[in-house]
Design an enzyme around this catalytic site. Sequence first.
Site, mmCIF file in Angstrom:
data_model
loop_
_atom_site.group_PDB
_atom_site.id
_atom_site.type_symbol
_atom_site.label_atom_id
_atom_site.label_comp_id
_atom_site.label_asym_id
_atom_site.label_seq_id
_atom_site.Cartn_x
_atom_site.Cartn_y
_atom_site.Cartn_z
ATOM 1 N N CYS A 131 -7.780 -28.905 0.925
ATOM 2 C CA CYS A 131 -7.915 -29.121 2.271
ATOM 3 C C CYS A 131 -6.592 -28.617 3.158
ATOM 4 C CB CYS A 131 -8.029 -31.337 2.438
ATOM 5 S SG CYS A 131 -8.878 -31.744 1.363
ATOM 6 N N ARG B 149 -8.531 -22.386 2.520
ATOM 7 C CA ARG B 149 -8.204 -23.035 1.553
ATOM 8 C C ARG B 149 -9.195 -23.950 1.509
ATOM 9 N NH1 ARG B 149 -2.357 -25.256 1.938
ATOM 10 N NH2 ARG B 149 -3.586 -27.161 1.114
ATOM 11 N N TRP C 78 -12.209 -31.054 2.068
ATOM 12 C CA TRP C 78 -13.051 -30.148 0.761
ATOM 13 C C TRP C 78 -12.896 -31.782 0.129
ATOM 14 C CZ3 TRP C 78 -11.193 -28.765 -4.890
ATOM 15 C CH2 TRP C 78 -11.893 -28.295 -5.535
ATOM 16 N N ASN D 200 -5.178 -35.426 2.110
ATOM 17 C CA ASN D 200 -5.413 -34.088 0.842
ATOM 18 C C ASN D 200 -4.882 -34.865 -0.583
ATOM 19 O OD1 ASN D 200 -5.754 -32.226 3.261
ATOM 20 N ND2 ASN D 200 -4.310 -30.955 2.265
ATOM 21 N N GLY D 201 -5.600 -34.407 -1.455
ATOM 22 C CA GLY D 201 -6.145 -35.009 -2.518
ATOM 23 C C GLY D 201 -6.594 -36.027 -2.758
ATOM 24 N N GLU E 112 -9.274 -10.587 -15.813
ATOM 25 C CA GLU E 112 -9.207 -10.226 -14.377
ATOM 26 C C GLU E 112 -10.809 -9.825 -13.164
ATOM 27 O OE1 GLU E 112 -7.771 -11.631 -11.783
ATOM 28 O OE2 GLU E 112 -7.766 -10.941 -10.256
ATOM 29 N N LYS F 68 -12.915 -11.580 -10.799
ATOM 30 C CA LYS F 68 -12.796 -11.416 -9.213
ATOM 31 C C LYS F 68 -14.623 -11.842 -9.131
ATOM 32 C CE LYS F 68 -9.981 -12.441 -7.967
ATOM 33 N NZ LYS F 68 -9.259 -12.389 -8.421
ATOM 34 N N GLU G 12 -16.020 -14.908 -8.808
ATOM 35 C CA GLU G 12 -16.178 -15.806 -8.001
ATOM 36 C C GLU G 12 -16.329 -15.659 -6.363
ATOM 37 O OE1 GLU G 12 -11.492 -16.677 -7.362
ATOM 38 O OE2 GLU G 12 -10.897 -14.806 -7.967
ATOM 39 N N HIS H 298 -18.742 -8.884 -32.421
ATOM 40 C CA HIS H 298 -18.398 -10.296 -32.819
ATOM 41 C C HIS H 298 -19.040 -10.749 -31.869
ATOM 42 C CE1 HIS H 298 -15.603 -9.006 -35.608
ATOM 43 N NE2 HIS H 298 -14.858 -8.694 -34.414
ATOM 44 N N LYS I 283 -7.927 -21.999 -2.413
ATOM 45 C CA LYS I 283 -6.976 -20.891 -1.860
ATOM 46 C C LYS I 283 -5.880 -21.499 -3.453
ATOM 47 C CE LYS I 283 -4.217 -17.291 -2.498
ATOM 48 N NZ LYS I 283 -5.353 -16.572 -2.484
HETATM 49 C C1 AGP Z 1 -8.257 -16.108 -8.483
HETATM 50 O O1 AGP Z 1 -9.106 -15.411 -7.539
HETATM 51 C C2 AGP Z 1 -8.264 -17.476 -7.990
HETATM 52 N N1 AGP Z 1 -8.484 -17.835 -6.770
HETATM 53 C C3 AGP Z 1 -7.221 -18.495 -9.133
HETATM 54 O O2 AGP Z 1 -7.827 -19.030 -10.302
HETATM 55 C C4 AGP Z 1 -6.124 -18.612 -8.721
HETATM 56 O O3 AGP Z 1 -5.634 -17.488 -9.424
HETATM 57 C C5 AGP Z 1 -5.778 -20.071 -8.992
HETATM 58 O O4 AGP Z 1 -6.027 -21.099 -8.556
HETATM 59 C C6 AGP Z 1 -4.104 -20.071 -9.859
HETATM 60 O O5 AGP Z 1 -3.323 -20.137 -8.577
HETATM 61 P P1 AGP Z 1 -1.950 -19.913 -7.771
HETATM 62 O O6 AGP Z 1 -2.006 -18.348 -8.384
HETATM 63 O O7 AGP Z 1 -1.535 -20.460 -6.018
HETATM 64 O O8 AGP Z 1 -1.265 -20.812 -8.610
#
Ligand code: AGP
Length: 608
Positions: free
Chosen positions: A2, A27, A74, A100-101, A481, A485, A488, A504, A603
């Site tokens: 949020c 965010r 959110w 938020n939270g 990674e 990418k 997501e 395996h 984010k």
């Molecule tokens: C990565 O593309 C994602 N947005 C997510 O996995 C992110 O890396 C993860 O939430 C960790 O965030 P941070 O590096 O701000 O701790």
Amino acid sequence: MCGIVGYVGPRQATPLLLEGLKRLEYRGYDSAGIATLSNGGFTIHRTPGKLGNLVEKLNGSAAPGATGVGHTRWATHGRPTELNAHPQTDCTGKFVVVHNGIFENFAERKVELAKKGHTFRSETDTEVFAHEVEEAFRGDLLAAVRAAVQKLTGAYAVLVTSSREPGVLVAARSGPPIVLGLGQGENFVASDPVALVPWTRDVIFLEDGDVARVDASGARVVDHSGAGLDRPVHRIVWDAVAAEKGGYRHFMAKEIHEQPTAIAETLGGKVSLETGELYLDSPLLSPDRVATFDRVLLLACGTSWHAGLVGKFLIEGMARIPVEVDYGSEFRYRRPVVNERTLTLGISQSGETADTVAALSEARRAGSPIGAIVNSPGSQIARMVEAVFATHAGPEIGVASTKAFSTQLAVLYLIAAKLRASRGLAPVLSPEERQALAHLPRAVGAALAVEGELEELARKYQHARDFLYLGRGLHYPVALEGALKLKEISYIHAEGYPAGEMKHGPIALIDENMPVVVLAPHDSWREKTLSNLREVKSRDGIAIVLGTRPDPEVAAIADHVVLVPETIAELQPILSVVPLQLFAYHVAVRRGCDVDQPRNLAKSVTVE
Ligand code: AGP
């Protein structure tokens, strides 16, 4: 996560609140709202969906007032509806809250408050907080919020305003970030400084347990007992442009292309490219201190966890110290064996990831000295550790992490080299290492040059339903990674696997509809990677190879080959990840996905 914005001063609040919320859109959210105070009453507008819906609703309708709060939500408790959107109010409509939270005990508090006659309209935990403030109010909003936060448990950043005390905002924090922006005769509150940059660069980062009273003349921070706290004023140095798209269609595209600069900025000041001397003069990495460590623990989540896996290869390979890498969310709940002989490093772009914060706290509680690699100065992680090893990627707005990842790898390389030096294995970087580092930003720029090839591959394979990414050694985390990418931001299922593991199990998935991305730098695993390629082709899989040299044997087997520049093995992942970022980006664009704000994602995950 949020977004919170608040304003108090001489100007009309609504346009400022909307501008601030717009800057927090990255965010991730699914409803939005604002409340402004005028003539003793609040005007509240809330809508599900994107900020544009709120702007549309506001067009022509009044939202007067020089004090106001805004929110992008959110959904955690209750669906993203108008009724559950923030701001939320108490029974009387005189207390307005954005949050938020998660308040973990909101259900039992709701029962207690209902017994006292409070009536509730929404499904949210936030509304319960508004009634707690109403219940506690005895003429002083700061005191009422201090009392209310002690009734609720969980992670929260809240902002409250009331018609009972006009022209005052009260903020409180325990977990998610909240900052105060200090203007001239006006003041602001926000979840992230990026929302404040158009009006002020002077900010105060609240700490956990802080409660702040803000009016047009200034801000006062106290603890739960009401005792005054002296919080420093930080100056935001990056400029507003840095938080804009700079002509790119998406923040993610801009941030992928910013990597050469981000890496150069990150390396700057940490190493001499002339002498190879490392300037990471942290007390945690001194020879005496390093001699007391028998292992390194890296804690992170998501992409940053992938960086940690690369860090394991680097530190074990260069400094010969055992390294354990763990997810923040796992570490915090297992009974880890950690003590003062463990050097713990958190890795986080935002510096606010709740699981990583909690894991670092757990390691510290067990006696382990903690440091962190973070991209956000002033963040909670940056302020809780003994040593910060900063990445200087600048604000990363796109939810999918790109430049933060590559700069994390650069810092991990330098930390590995420093640990190596502190253990007396190699006092400075070798000439080959110095040359590779000096050339790294340009090499990343050269890796970006294959964008056209990746765009063509994205066009060709945008409708695939599954992808497999394979890599060995240092490139196994890069495979993970690359898969993250893609999944997501394009919502295509993708898995990363150690190439040697394919036989395996995952090999059962391979058929003529499955593209398999094979990371195949010209390294010591070349022969093994070739056999993996043959295994893929013998099952009619589609082989997309990312290499570093023209290789006739590979070209004879693969369906597609993309080459990136070659550097020393330890730095190669920084180059190899670039085409994977570009591929994911272009697939997502072709599929019409919301690249910068993918569905369901945030984010910074500041709650569990
Ligand atoms: C990565 O593309 C994602 N947005 C997510 O996995 C992110 O890396 C993860 O939430 C960790 O965030 P941070 O590096 O701000 O701790």
